[in-house]
Design a protein around this motif. Structure first.
Motif, short mmCIF file in Angstrom:
data_model
loop_
_atom_site.label_atom_id
_atom_site.label_comp_id
_atom_site.label_asym_id
_atom_site.label_seq_id
_atom_site.Cartn_x
_atom_site.Cartn_y
_atom_site.Cartn_z
N GLN A 53 0.84 -1.20 0.00
CA GLN A 53 0.00 0.00 0.00
C GLN A 53 0.87 1.25 0.00
N GLU A 54 2.02 1.14 0.68
CA GLU A 54 2.95 2.26 0.72
C GLU A 54 3.54 2.48 -0.68
N SER A 55 3.74 3.72 -1.07
CA SER A 55 4.31 3.94 -2.39
C SER A 55 5.81 3.73 -2.34
N LEU A 56 6.40 3.49 -3.51
CA LEU A 56 7.83 3.22 -3.59
C LEU A 56 8.62 4.39 -3.00
N GLN A 57 8.16 5.61 -3.29
CA GLN A 57 8.89 6.77 -2.78
C GLN A 57 8.78 6.89 -1.26
N GLU A 58 7.61 6.49 -0.71
CA GLU A 58 7.47 6.50 0.75
C GLU A 58 8.40 5.47 1.40
N GLU A 76 11.82 6.92 1.44
CA GLU A 76 11.95 8.02 2.40
C GLU A 76 12.07 7.50 3.84
N GLN A 118 10.78 0.87 -13.61
CA GLN A 118 10.99 2.11 -12.87
C GLN A 118 12.20 2.01 -11.96
N VAL A 160 14.11 12.25 -3.39
CA VAL A 160 13.47 10.97 -3.75
C VAL A 160 12.65 11.19 -5.00
N PHE A 161 12.92 10.41 -6.03
CA PHE A 161 12.19 10.58 -7.29
C PHE A 161 12.29 9.29 -8.10
N THR A 162 11.51 9.23 -9.17
CA THR A 162 11.44 8.02 -9.97
C THR A 162 11.73 8.34 -11.42
N PRO A 166 2.48 1.35 -6.57
CA PRO A 166 2.42 2.80 -6.35
C PRO A 166 3.83 3.38 -6.37
N ILE A 167 4.07 4.36 -7.23
CA ILE A 167 5.38 5.03 -7.27
C ILE A 167 5.38 6.14 -6.23
N ARG A 172 7.75 13.82 -11.05
CA ARG A 172 8.86 12.92 -10.75
C ARG A 172 8.95 12.60 -9.26
#
Lengths: 307, 587
Positions: free
Chosen positions: A136-141, A144, A174, A241-243, B472-473, B508
């Motif tokens: 559920q958590e996003s990759l960026q979270e 972080e 990604q 933090v970015f994708t 989710p990204i 981004r």
């Protein structure tokens, strides 16, 4: 009225199509391909037959002038095939520690292990449970919170020290990056481009961005190794933090300043493009940095997606 | 030198199209020199014609007759900055000057990035900066006039007071433009005309000693731009712009700019629609322009076909329920869903029915066409795939809730949300590829770029998912839930939310770039056209904002909530309002 438009429209499309079909072949001019181009085409054809997967290799050296290695790295490549999905998963981290009493080693080592452990724990159920579950958590979270945990650990266990950290989480196409300090991630493309993905958190970069330093001054700046942000330093830490997409047909490279500060982009690209394998490319880059004096610890991770 | 004339373009006899005609007199006595001057003029005119930027006037034509050369260019309504400074009572607001400064950096950066050779403006000063009727800057008087200034020694160009030291040595570099830009800003914020002061004496007139209200940060940016040595200035206009953006973020100028600015003259309620058309009930759908026609559905159960140029009624087609879906035109047919549970396909020309397709629920999801199929969702909880020619069902994909979201077809998958928050990716055979669960309904329609798919949810998040596997990204927290479909431009993503804000987020890293407050919920989906974003609000206004900064350009007030999305075509914005009207405005 609509018929009128229809007629007009149909004619146009026909007129467009015909010349394309009758294009005389002998007008086409092609430049001869170099051996390198032919090789890369052949190589790509060969790779097309493989299953989609990540491959990675690493290189590390203490360098010629330091006694300790304060760099740490983590490279984790996972391929699981068998279900409907086969999503390549990879985690790559480079950290370059600093601080007295060997605390630099502690900081960089803690950063890669704590971040690595935290992230793999989060992905454990996705990788090994049945049925697999999406977080559920996003990759960026995830990135972080992992940086924050490592930050708090270093502050607690190795006070006064700090470390850079550049982490790349590859999932499918990604790449999610978490970055603090002046280690770097690059996209390296077969056509000769080598693009930095990260932006250094260093004094010299900051002054350059503010317009206080010219290109020449940047190259000769005496305090090139002064960071303005480091993991373990300061109360509030803000990581970038970015994708970004995985470089198509190319390579993802992570390295410490012991490589990028010593070996030119052009040479790096040459080593990567010309080496017969990833391990050889890493070895050649480390050797080149040592041959140029090896002023600092050298760490590099090179990742390719094939299939 | 020469003059500038205001002229009318008689190629368009039925409308008044104004242009500016710049006249330059060739007074060189030597015929060879005269010829060179004309050649230079023509070369420059050709180069200018290739420029395409909102802050640069367009070039329509050029010609030479006897000893005079003429350039025909876009006429700019507005005042030059010199006049704006002189006419102001007291100092101009800092936020206002920062916003112009950012725009100037933008256009200078565009010029410097020109290929094959960078264009050096060489003459940045307030009198060459026009502030147009929208309050935006336009650069006028390009170096072109300089070729006619014979008699001066060397290549002395630029205006004393605004020119950097090195320009007096005959050097024109991008860094010279940075200095002149700094000088222009210094003049604008202090009202001290540098032409009346000794050259290069800006350091003796610190900004904040003259105008106490200016922030330290903004003063610092001006100082860097005005450094004596070129290498001490910002290395590029982009670097200066970034520094300004940082100032704007810190001082809050970015969010204040829109409020501080007097809205475009002719803005506010002063904007007159090009035309409007009254239906018999609320309009909550989005229009579709097609070959001079405009199709729009209405809650009076009709689909209307109007003449897009003047709003003249062409025909209407009655269904048995309200229409909120956005019509789509395919092969001379208009295709749309209705609350009467049917998908209707009618002829473009006369509105005659071709076929209809029944579902078991009301249709709020707009149809999408790909590969010969029409895809749309229904309140019967199914995603329907229908053959576009025959109207025959190909397959249905059943979910666990009504589908209001309009499907997105990309990467050979069909993406859509449903009213319990399930976000689905289904392949062309109707097989589920992956599903992501958000906490509340996903009513908005997804958009994608490359390997990412974006949508908002009533749970109050804007999501970015990996299009290939649903990971989710990132998630971006909105103030409240959202049914507004996001839109992408550059690296930004824009979306409205029920908290009344229109958001701009960096696609981004999910960092907020700006937010703009409207007076009520934003359920409308924004659209981007050129450098503006258009979005309606339940407060009844249609807003036009500059999309990079969120600055208000103009707003148009309708008599009731705007729920449907606008569409912009050929410089005209079309939208419907719950005040029963369809409006057409100049973009």
């Amino acid at each position: 009225m609509a018929d009128f438009f229809k007629k007009l429209f149909e004619k146009k499309t026909k007129a467009k199509e015909q010349p394309a079909q009758q294009k005389p072949v002998d007008l086409a001019v092609t430049a001869p391909l170099s051996d390198q181009q032919i090789n890369s085409i052949l190589m790509n054809q060969y790779l097309k037959n493989e299953m989609k997967q990540l491959i990675a290799s690493v290189g590390q050296s203490v360098g010629k002038q330091r006694e300790h290695n304060e760099d740490s790295l983590l490279a984790l490549t996972t391929t699981i095939s068998g279900g409907a999905d086969n999503i390549p998963f990879g985690l790559y981290i480079v950290a370059d520690g600093m601080g007295g009493h060997q605390f630099g080693e502690v900081a960089s080592n803690a950063a890669v292990r704590i971040m690595g452990g935290n992230i793999t724990k989060k992905f454990h159920s996705y990788l090994y449970n049945l049925p697999t579950q999406i977080l559920q958590e996003s990759l960026q979270e995830v990135m972080e919170t992992s940086v924050m945990e490592a930050h708090q650990y270093v502050q607690r266990e190795a006070p006064g020290s700090g470390t850079t950290v550049t982490a790349a989480l590859v999932l499918g196409q990604q790449v999610t990056i978490a970055h603090v300090g002046d280690s770097r991630a690059y996209s390296i493309f077969p056509d000769g481009r080598i693009d930095p993905i990260t932006r250094d958190h260093s004094l010299v970069k900051r002054l350059e961005e503010l317009g206080h330093l010219s290109k020449d001054e940047v190259a000769n700046f005496p305090h090139r190794n002064v960071l303005i942000r480091a993991l373990g330093q300061g109360e509030a830490l803000e990581a970038d933090v970015f994708t970004v997409p995985f470089p198509q047909g190319g390579y993802l490279m992570l390295c410490s300043d012991g490589l990028w500060g010593v070996v030119s982009d052009k040479d790096i690209h040459r080593f990567v493009a010309e080496a017969p394998s990833l391990p050889r490319a890493c070895q050649n880059m480390v050797e080149a940095a040592n041959a140029a004096g090896g002023p600092d610890n050298i760490t590099v991770i090179l990742v390719q997606m094939i299939g | 030198m020469g003059s500038v004339y205001r002229a009318r373009d008689l190629h368009f006899p039925n409308v008044v199209k104004l242009v500016a005609v710049k006249e330059m007199i060739n007074s060189a006595p030597d015929p060879l020199v005269r010829k060179t001057i004309v050649q230079n003029f023509e070369r420059e005119a050709n180069m200018l014609a290739t420029l395409n930027h909102p802050a640069i006037p367009r070039i329509y034509d050029y010609f030479t007759q006897d000893d005079r050369s003429y350039l025909v260019l876009e006429f700019i309504h507005g005042k030059d900055l010199d006049t704006v400074i002189a006419d102001a009572n007291g100092f101009l607001p800092e936020d206002q000057v920062i916003s112009w400064a950012i725009q100037l950096c933008d256009v200078v950066s565009y010029l410097h990035a020109h290929k094959p050779d960078p264009v050096i403006f060489r003459d940045m000063k307030p009198s060459n900066v026009m502030i147009n009727h929208n309050g935006d800057v336009v650069l006028v008087d390009f170096g072109i006039a300089k070729t006619f200034q014979s008699g001066q020694k060397g290549t002395m160009i630029g205006t004393e007071g605004y020119s950097p030291p090195e320009q007096y040595r005959g050097e024109a570099s991008p860094l010279a433009d940075i200095y002149s830009l700094g000088a222009t800003l210094h003049h604008a914020i202090t009202r001290r005309d540098p032409r009346l002061e000794p050259p290069f004496s800006f350091a003796e007139r610190p900004v904040r000693r003259i105008n106490m209200n200016v922030s330290n940060e903004f003063e610092a940016v001006i100082n860097v731009a005005l450094q004596y040595a070129p290498s001490d200035r910002f290395p590029t206009a982009d670097a200066m712009k970034e520094a300004l953006m940082n100032v704007a973020r810190k001082t809050g100028a970015l969010s204040k700019i829109s409020a501080a600015l007097p809205v475009a003259s002719g803005g506010g309620s002063g904007i007159k629609p090009l035309w409007s058309f009254k239906c018999e009930d609320e309009i909550r759908g989005t229009p579709t322009p097609h070959q001079g026609m405009l199709f729009i559905g209405c809650y009076d159960n009709n689909l209307y076909a109007l003449n897009a140029a003047d709003g003249q009624f062409q025909w209407k087609y009655a269904t048995e329920g309200g229409i909120v879906t956005r019509p789509i035109v395919y092969d001379n047919n208009v295709i749309f869903g209705s609350e009467d549970k049917r998908l209707h396909v009618v002829g473009v020309r006369a509105g005659k029915v071709v076929w209809t397709y029944y579902t078991d629920g009301k249709i709020y999801s707009s149809p999408r066409i790909a590969d010969g199929y029409i895809f749309f969702g229904s309140d019967d909880q199914d995603l329907h795939a229908v053959n576009v020619n025959s109207g025959r069902a190909i397959w249905k994909y059943s979910t666990d809730a009504p589908i209001h979201s309009s499907p997105l077809v990309a990467n050979e998958l069909i993406y859509f949300g449903n009213e319990v928050g399930g976000f689905h990716a289904v392949d062309f055979r109707g097989q589920l590829k992956w599903r992501f669960q958000s906490k509340r309904a996903v009513t908005s329609s997804p958009v994608n770029r490359g390997q990412a798919v974006y949508f908002s949810s009533v749970d109050g998040y804007l999501y970015a998912l990996d299009a290939g596997n649903g990971w989710p990204i990132w998630k971006f927290r909105l103030g409240k839930g959202s049914v507004s479909s996001p839109v992408l431009a550059d690296d930004f993503i824009f979306v409205g939310a029920a908290d009344g804000f229109i958001y701009c987020v960096d696609a981004r890293n999910a960092k907020e770039v700006w937010r703009f407050r409207t007076e009520n919920q934003v359920s409308c989906s924004p659209v981007i056209y050129k450098d503006s974003i258009y979005c309606g609000s339940v407060d009844g206004n249609l807003y036009c904002l500059e999309y990079r900064t969120g600055r208000l350009r103009w707003k148009f007030e309708s008599q009731a909530a705007i729920a449907g999305s606008p569409v912009v075509f050929d410089d005209i914005v079309y939208f419907g309002s719950t005040d029963h009207h369809v409006y057409a405005l100049f973009a």
